[in-house]
Design a protein around this motif. Structure first.
Motif, short mmCIF file in Angstrom:
data_model
loop_
_atom_site.label_atom_id
_atom_site.label_comp_id
_atom_site.label_asym_id
_atom_site.label_seq_id
_atom_site.Cartn_x
_atom_site.Cartn_y
_atom_site.Cartn_z
N PRO A 8 13.61 -6.41 37.20
CA PRO A 8 13.03 -5.71 36.05
C PRO A 8 13.77 -4.43 35.72
O PRO A 8 14.45 -3.84 36.56
N THR A 9 13.66 -4.01 34.46
CA THR A 9 14.16 -2.70 34.05
C THR A 9 13.03 -1.69 34.20
O THR A 9 11.90 -1.94 33.76
N LEU A 10 13.33 -0.57 34.80
CA LEU A 10 12.31 0.41 35.15
C LEU A 10 12.63 1.77 34.53
O LEU A 10 13.75 2.27 34.69
N ALA A 11 11.67 2.33 33.86
CA ALA A 11 11.82 3.69 33.34
C ALA A 11 11.02 4.64 34.21
O ALA A 11 9.83 4.42 34.47
N PHE A 65 15.10 -2.35 43.93
CA PHE A 65 14.94 -2.20 42.48
C PHE A 65 15.88 -1.09 41.99
O PHE A 65 15.56 0.10 42.05
N LYS A 66 17.03 -1.52 41.52
CA LYS A 66 18.10 -0.56 41.20
C LYS A 66 18.31 -0.33 39.71
O LYS A 66 19.07 0.55 39.33
N GLN A 67 17.65 -1.12 38.87
CA GLN A 67 17.82 -0.95 37.43
C GLN A 67 16.84 0.09 36.90
O GLN A 67 15.87 -0.21 36.21
N THR A 68 17.09 1.33 37.28
CA THR A 68 16.19 2.43 36.91
C THR A 68 16.90 3.43 36.02
O THR A 68 18.10 3.68 36.18
N LYS A 69 16.14 4.01 35.10
CA LYS A 69 16.64 5.08 34.24
C LYS A 69 15.63 6.22 34.25
O LYS A 69 14.43 5.99 34.13
#
Length: 407
Positions: free
Chosen positions: A176-179, A217-221
């Motif tokens: 997942p993409t995580l904000a 979970f590395k897709q963080t911004k």
């Protein structure tokens, strides 16, 4: 969105969160990029393992019946080499063999070089081994057998198993993409050269990012919002367009500049709950966006924020990617704890391995803003009652940095 005065229990909050978590879509990923991802297909054996009777030691192969008849001297004829077709053992002879080769036809015993003497093409058996040194065909698994089931994280042995069955790419859960969104005018970035006495350094997003990455979970911004109603409203719309999960820190309580509840209502975010009987983390909010986006709004105090991220968000993400993993365990206490009545209490603790028994020692925490108390912890206890004589649930921080050298 209205903030209900009725708080729900921490157990109910956890249940409501987990009930809303969808299973992630799948994607094909090259083998070399699959480490840590979650397998979403069963891996079957394309052929038996091993696919032939495999030589396990460098030496000579022969017929056991000849040894049983008392023969100790053999003439060497031929060589069985790994990666080459099977050779045939001649009657009453021996054949040199290499580790990994197909056992010569008619042979049923391998004698390592250490157990023979050789003079030219003649060998003498000095010692008869107690084992055959043959890895029998199909002794590991059979053709078509399921070697790995969907729902496991791909570590080194499992990736090796996939490669061994001819998988150049694997079906896995799409991550997942995580904000990660922090809020507040009082916060100053760590890179700022100076800081006023009424300001504090921004820390929550960095702790969040580290804990999320520790679980894969590395897709963080990271995004920071000032105490501006207009900015909060506008940025929330952008975040909803680009992320599956949005994790807020702060601006969710009843302060004059806590604009998130209003922004959630404006963007038609469904409130699943707002307010939990837990300490720390009472103002915790969980909701769902118009396109199924999941929103976690955590209290801004550092200790409260990180503990609630670990307690609720991490298990939710693990369920989302289809990973069946035990993310907590039971430990023993050597002290009596008394929490707030009717509340679930999260208590930082460090662990000690005492003769195979895991003991938790609680750490003093002044309040939910005391983030320094967590730096010496291995995780935190989940205390629902004053009865701490029985083992208690312990929730560790993620990744390889879980435990200090003393554990």
């Amino acid at each position: 969105m209205k903030n209900s005065p009725d708080l729900i229990s921490a157990d109910k909050a956890y249940e409501l969160v987990m009930n809303e978590i969808p299973l992630a879509p799948t994607c094909k990923v090259p083998m070399e990029a699959c480490f840590g991802l979650v397998l979403r297909e069963d891996i079957q054996a394309e052929r038996s393992g091993p696919p032939f009777d495999r030589v396990m030691m460098d030496g000579v192969a022969l017929k056991k019946v000849n040894l049983e008849a008392g023969q100790r001297n053999f003439t060497l004829e031929g060589m069985a080499q790994a990666g080459h077709p099977q050779v045939e053992l001649k009657t009453n002879a021996a054949c040199e063999v290499c580790t990994g080769a197909i056992l010569p036809l008619y042979a049923d015993q391998v004698i390592p070089y250490e157990m023979i003497e050789q003079q030219g093409k003649t060998i003498t058996i000095k010692e008869i081994p107690s084992e055959s040194f043959i890895h029998k065909k199909s002794s590991d698994f059979s053709q078509g057998e399921i070697l790995l089931k969907s729902g496991v994280a791909l570590n080194a042995p499992r990736l090796g198993a996939c490669a061994g069955q001819g998988k150049s790419e694997v079906l896995v859960s799409q991550m997942p993409t995580l904000a990660i969104v922090s809020t507040g005018d009082e916060l100053v970035f760590p890179s700022a050269p100076t800081i006023e006495n009424y300001q504090v350094r921004l820390s929550n997003p960095y702790a969040f990012k580290a804990e999320l990455e520790a679980w894969g979970f590395k897709q963080t911004k990271m995004t920071h919002l000032s105490d501006s109603k207009e900015e909060v409203f506008k940025k929330l719309g952008e975040l909803l367009e680009n992320n599956n999960f949005i994790i807020f820190s702060g601006a969710i309580s009843k302060g004059a500049f806590d604009f998130l509840p209003q922004a959630f209502e404006y963007h038609k975010i469904q409130t699943i709950f707002h307010g939990v009987k837990q300490k720390p983390g009472k103002p915790f909010f969980f909701g769902k966006g118009p396109q199924g986006q999941l929103i976690f709004a955590l209290p801004g105090n550092p200790t409260s924020s990180l503990i609630n991220l670990r307690r609720y968000v991490i298990p939710a993400l693990l369920k989302h990617i289809g990973l069946k993993v035990q993310d907590h365990y039971l430990v023993h206490l050597q002290e009596t704890l008394k929490g707030k009545d009717g509340f679930t209490n999260f208590v930082p603790a460090r662990l000690e391995n005492s003769e195979g028994k895991i003991i938790a020692h609680t750490l003093k925490m002044n309040n939910s803003g005391d983030y320094h108390s967590l730096t010496h912890s291995h995780g935190f206890l989940l205390i629902n009652s004053a009865n701490t004589e029985k083992p208690q649930v312990f929730i560790p921080w993620g990744g390889r940095l879980n435990y200090g050298p003393e554990f």
